[in-house]
Write a protein that holds these residues in place. Structure first.
Motif, PDB file in Angstrom:
ATOM      1  N   ILE A   1       8.392   0.975  -2.839  1.00 59.96           N
ATOM      2  CA  ILE A   1       7.873   0.878  -4.208  1.00 59.96           C
ATOM      3  C   ILE A   1       8.979   0.433  -5.161  1.00 59.96           C
ATOM      4  O   ILE A   1       8.795  -0.472  -5.984  1.00 59.96           O
ATOM      5  N   LEU A   2      10.148   1.052  -5.050  1.00 56.75           N
ATOM      6  CA  LEU A   2      11.243   0.741  -5.967  1.00 56.75           C
ATOM      7  C   LEU A   2      11.743  -0.689  -5.785  1.00 56.75           C
ATOM      8  O   LEU A   2      12.263  -1.290  -6.734  1.00 56.75           O
TER       9      LEU A   2
ATOM     10  N   VAL B   1       9.547   9.604   6.083  1.00 59.76           N
ATOM     11  CA  VAL B   1       8.513   8.579   5.924  1.00 59.76           C
ATOM     12  C   VAL B   1       8.195   8.381   4.449  1.00 59.76           C
ATOM     13  O   VAL B   1       8.081   7.243   3.962  1.00 59.76           O
ATOM     14  N   VAL B   2       8.057   9.478   3.704  1.00 66.35           N
ATOM     15  CA  VAL B   2       7.791   9.376   2.272  1.00 66.35           C
ATOM     16  C   VAL B   2       8.930   8.655   1.568  1.00 66.35           C
ATOM     17  O   VAL B   2       8.714   7.776   0.721  1.00 66.35           O
ATOM     18  N   GLN B   3      10.167   8.985   1.927  1.00 67.57           N
ATOM     19  CA  GLN B   3      11.311   8.342   1.298  1.00 67.57           C
ATOM     20  C   GLN B   3      11.362   6.845   1.608  1.00 67.57           C
ATOM     21  O   GLN B   3      11.698   6.028   0.743  1.00 67.57           O
TER      22      GLN B   3
ATOM     23  N   ARG C   1       0.813  -1.210   0.000  1.00 70.75           N
ATOM     24  CA  ARG C   1       0.000   0.000   0.000  1.00 70.75           C
ATOM     25  C   ARG C   1       0.856   1.273   0.000  1.00 70.75           C
ATOM     26  O   ARG C   1       0.356   2.367   0.249  1.00 70.75           O
ATOM     27  N   GLU C   2       2.122   1.110  -0.278  1.00 71.02           N
ATOM     28  CA  GLU C   2       3.033   2.241  -0.207  1.00 71.02           C
ATOM     29  C   GLU C   2       2.587   3.392  -1.116  1.00 71.02           C
ATOM     30  O   GLU C   2       2.658   4.557  -0.748  1.00 71.02           O
ATOM     31  N   GLY C   3       2.150   3.059  -2.326  1.00 64.35           N
ATOM     32  CA  GLY C   3       1.785   4.100  -3.287  1.00 64.35           C
ATOM     33  C   GLY C   3       0.635   4.964  -2.820  1.00 64.35           C
ATOM     34  O   GLY C   3       0.663   6.192  -2.976  1.00 64.35           O
ATOM     35  N   LEU C   4      -0.387   4.340  -2.233  1.00 70.11           N
ATOM     36  CA  LEU C   4      -1.535   5.107  -1.743  1.00 70.11           C
ATOM     37  C   LEU C   4      -1.118   6.063  -0.643  1.00 70.11           C
ATOM     38  O   LEU C   4      -1.526   7.231  -0.623  1.00 70.11           O
TER      39      LEU C   4
ATOM     40  N   GLU D   1      -2.663  -1.809  -6.505  1.00 66.89           N
ATOM     41  CA  GLU D   1      -1.307  -1.514  -6.029  1.00 66.89           C
ATOM     42  C   GLU D   1      -0.458  -0.899  -7.134  1.00 66.89           C
ATOM     43  O   GLU D   1       0.242   0.107  -6.919  1.00 66.89           O
ATOM     44  N   ALA D   2      -0.528  -1.491  -8.334  1.00 66.25           N
ATOM     45  CA  ALA D   2       0.272  -0.986  -9.444  1.00 66.25           C
ATOM     46  C   ALA D   2      -0.108   0.452  -9.788  1.00 66.25           C
ATOM     47  O   ALA D   2       0.766   1.316  -9.993  1.00 66.25           O
ATOM     48  N   ALA D   3      -1.408   0.732  -9.842  1.00 66.86           N
ATOM     49  CA  ALA D   3      -1.862   2.080 -10.191  1.00 66.86           C
ATOM     50  C   ALA D   3      -1.422   3.099  -9.153  1.00 66.86           C
ATOM     51  O   ALA D   3      -0.943   4.188  -9.494  1.00 66.86           O
ATOM     52  N   CYS D   4      -1.578   2.773  -7.879  1.00 65.38           N
ATOM     53  CA  CYS D   4      -1.190   3.723  -6.823  1.00 65.38           C
ATOM     54  C   CYS D   4       0.317   3.945  -6.802  1.00 65.38           C
ATOM     55  O   CYS D   4       0.781   5.070  -6.572  1.00 65.38           O
ATOM     56  N   ASP D   5       1.099   2.884  -7.057  1.00 59.89           N
ATOM     57  CA  ASP D   5       2.545   3.054  -7.129  1.00 59.89           C
ATOM     58  C   ASP D   5       2.914   3.984  -8.276  1.00 59.89           C
ATOM     59  O   ASP D   5       3.791   4.857  -8.138  1.00 59.89           O
ATOM     60  N   LEU D   6       2.237   3.823  -9.411  1.00 63.40           N
ATOM     61  CA  LEU D   6       2.510   4.685 -10.555  1.00 63.40           C
ATOM     62  C   LEU D   6       2.131   6.132 -10.244  1.00 63.40           C
ATOM     63  O   LEU D   6       2.879   7.063 -10.558  1.00 63.40           O
ATOM     64  N   MET D   7       0.985   6.326  -9.624  1.00 62.13           N
ATOM     65  CA  MET D   7       0.548   7.679  -9.255  1.00 62.13           C
ATOM     66  C   MET D   7       1.547   8.331  -8.310  1.00 62.13           C
ATOM     67  O   MET D   7       1.840   9.526  -8.417  1.00 62.13           O
ATOM     68  N   ALA D   8       2.064   7.550  -7.379  1.00 58.41           N
ATOM     69  CA  ALA D   8       3.019   8.090  -6.405  1.00 58.41           C
ATOM     70  C   ALA D   8       4.317   8.513  -7.088  1.00 58.41           C
ATOM     71  O   ALA D   8       4.851   9.598  -6.833  1.00 58.41           O
ATOM     72  N   LEU D   9       4.837   7.665  -7.972  1.00 59.60           N
ATOM     73  CA  LEU D   9       6.091   7.995  -8.662  1.00 59.60           C
ATOM     74  C   LEU D   9       5.929   9.238  -9.529  1.00 59.60           C
ATOM     75  O   LEU D   9       6.823  10.086  -9.587  1.00 59.60           O
ATOM     76  N   GLU D  10       4.796   9.349 -10.213  1.00 62.99           N
ATOM     77  CA  GLU D  10       4.556  10.535 -11.036  1.00 62.99           C
ATOM     78  C   GLU D  10       4.446  11.784 -10.186  1.00 62.99           C
ATOM     79  O   GLU D  10       4.916  12.860 -10.582  1.00 62.99           O
TER      80      GLU D  10
END
Length: 596
Positions: free
Chosen positions: A94-95, A86-88, A67-70, A112-121
């Motif tokens: 994710i990485l 915490v964010v780092q 759930r890291e991305g969310l 999970e994949a979508a939230c990880d992508l949203m977070a990286l962007e």
């Protein structure tokens, strides 16, 4: 072009300038921007709630595998900087999901994949371009033959509106980062959304296979997803929906035309070939060109707009904030996203943000979380959705204007500083001091007058914002007494607090306070009525009696402006009160006279 292939492209605006202007600088296609958008202006109440929730998330997010991305996305939208430890730490989680350059989710598949992508962007689309492209490839390849997304083990057994929503959110983030998603992907998604999951009444369901009942959460998901698809399929389409009737997801074939109908359509009278126009020919609307590039959309713009219109109409007729069908907090984030993409402040007759934020401020726990009827939402997941709603996360992306605060007065200025936790005004000097204790003691300090005035006000406001509504309601009688105090600042504070009790029985007292000789008390009464009635615009009244008055104004001009504002406020709020209170109580001749 293989529909499951994606291309990296420079960050450009692809034929979308008209759409951007129409939707207040909508930045749906990857436009150069800072790594993290600055949050919109917020009322102090909302800002305090977000800060409390992000602190709660920072305490509970570490170690939440999958759930890291969310969590990253919610923290960033809530104003936490990317450099935060915490964010780092979550970002490293994710990485770690990339094995030899290929992304592998842990357990929540496309969510999970979508939230990880949203977070990286959201963190840095340039730095994480390769990772974003990799996840986007995985998401695009997971689209099933019908055009939707489903759980991996059920890939080609229809689709799931919730899973589809998050796959589209992930691909939308990829497109913003400069990864071009094939037109066919958006086209197939729109085709599925406008048919399988939408009911004849306009509402959306979770899944035709597993749960075909209408859901608030799925309707905002379906409408919001269609808005994203619409942007990429028809980037030059005007913001206004096509003027077509509400959608019927699978329209019936038209009946064969009768001879009479054909004659009327062609303008033929008396059964002979004498062409006489019966009606002027309707002017055809200008043609909207589909997106440029390989292929053309198969889904007509009018069909997409019909489906959107049907969902919006159902939501307007069935609007709710409390106890919606579907996960409540997940629904609120979907509502924020849909409203931001549609660029609307009202759903039906409801101010969605005013009602939603008032509810969340009232129900937030002291530790920053929220309870939910869905158990899993009662922890950090629910707090993520609430932060995304309160921070207007999608509004930050598309440039929607922030709402006006529900109330001003004590929270907008006057004696209280913006930072209520650090300052007290005492004998003209700002000093560090803070009171605490139950409401009974704080009100006693307030009644002492000037010596403890600012500190007592500060403590009362903080307790209300931290959610101690029961304690406030328990002191209602004492507050009513203080609302009649000789000191106008004490009256003002009491009126502010009474407005936060959500007690409609107090409306007559607040109406009377609109006639208070002190201008600040009078304005505070108007703000309190706005809060109780959930009408932040106060029926279009100016924020105060002197707003818009050209300075320097004479005493006579100020008096006339004050009298006019007071009379309008009394009239409009009395009309509202008389129309909403129980019929048995409508015996106030003065109010009856005002409604004539």
């Amino acid at each position: 072009m293989d529909p499951n292939r994606l291309r990296i492209r420079p960050i450009v605006l692809r034929g979308s300038r008209r759409w951007i202007v129409a939707l207040a600088a909508l930045s749906l296609v990857g436009v150069a921007r800072p790594a993290v958008a600055a949050p919109p202006a917020q009322s102090p109440e909302v800002a305090r709630s977000i800060a409390l929730a992000t602190q709660y998330l920072k305490q509970h997010a570490p170690g939440q595998k999958g759930r890291e991305g969310l969590y990253v996305y919610a923290l960033l939208k809530g104003g936490v900087p990317p450099q935060d430890p915490v964010v780092q730490g979550l970002l490293q989680g994710i990485l770690a999901k990339f094995d030899s350059g290929r992304y592998r989710y842990i357990q929540y598949h496309w969510y999970e994949a979508a939230c990880d992508l949203m977070a990286l962007e959201a963190v840095d689309p340039e730095r994480y371009r390769k990772e974003i492209e990799n996840i986007a490839l995985v998401l695009a390849a997971a689209q099933n033959d019908a055009g939707g997304w489903n759980y991996p083990e059920e890939r080609n057994t229809g689709g799931d509106t919730s899973v589809t929503q998050y796959a589209i959110l992930g691909l939308w983030a990829a497109q913003r980062a400069g990864v071009e998603v094939p037109l066919a992907t958006w086209d197939k998604a729109a085709a599925w959304l406008t048919s399988a999951p939408q009911l004849p009444n306009g509402a959306f369901m979770y899944s035709p296979r597993h749960d075909p009942s209408p859901k608030h959460s799925m309707t905002v998901a379906g409408v919001g997803s269609l808005y994203v698809c619409r942007q990429y399929l028809y980037p030059d389409a005007p913001a206004e929906l096509a003027l077509t009737p509400a959608a019927q997801p699978q329209p019936q074939q038209p009946k064969p035309e009768t001879l009479e109908e054909r004659q009327k359509r062609l303008g033929i009278r008396w059964g002979v070939l004498e062409l006489i126009p019966l009606e002027p020919e309707e002017e055809k609307p200008p043609e909207v060109k589909p997106a440029a590039g390989p292929g053309r959309p198969r889904m007509p713009l009018t069909r997409i707009d019909q489906s959107i219109r049907g969902g919006m109409q159902w939501l307007g007729q069935n609007f709710t904030i409390v106890n919606p069908s579907g996960w409540p907090k997940y629904y609120l984030y979907g509502l924020e996203r849909m409203a931001a993409l549609a660029n609307v402040q009202h759903v039906g007759t409801h101010d969605w943000f005013a009602e939603g934020s008032a509810y969340l401020l009232r129900t937030q726990s002291l530790n920053g979380s929220w309870d939910s009827t869905e158990g899993e939402e009662s922890g950090p997941i629910g707090a993520c959705f609430c932060v995304l709603f309160l921070s207007r996360a999608t509004g930050q992306l598309v440039g929607s204007p922030p709402p006006e605060p529900i109330a001003g007065g004590l929270l907008k200025g006057g004696r209280l500083p913006e930072d209520l936790s650090t300052a007290q005004l005492n004998d003209g000097n700002v000093q560090q001091h803070k009171l605490s204790g139950p409401f009974e003691e704080l009100l006693a300090e307030l009644a002492k007058g000037e010596a403890q005035m600012a500190a007592a006000q500060q403590a009362i406001v903080e307790k209300v914002q931290l959610g101690d509504r029961e304690g406030l309601v328990g002191q209602k009688d004492r507050l009513i007494e203080l609302a009649r105090h000789s000191d106008p600042e004490i009256r003002r504070t009491a009126i502010w607090a009474l407005g936060r009790t959500d007690d409609l029985e107090l409306v007559p007292l607040l109406l009377k306070s609109l006639e208070d000789p002190d201008v600040d008390v009078m304005v505070e009464a108007g703000n309190a009525l706005c809060f109780i009635a959930r009408k932040p615009d106060g029926f279009g009244l100016a924020a105060g009696p002197f707003q818009g008055l050209v300075e320097p104004a004479t005493d006579l001009q100020r008096k006339q402006s004050l009298d006019r504002w007071r009379e309008l406020a009394l009239d409009r709020w009395a009309r509202w009160h008389f129309s909403t209170r129980p019929y048995a109580e409508r015996d106030d001749l003065r109010e009856k006279a005002r409604t004539r």
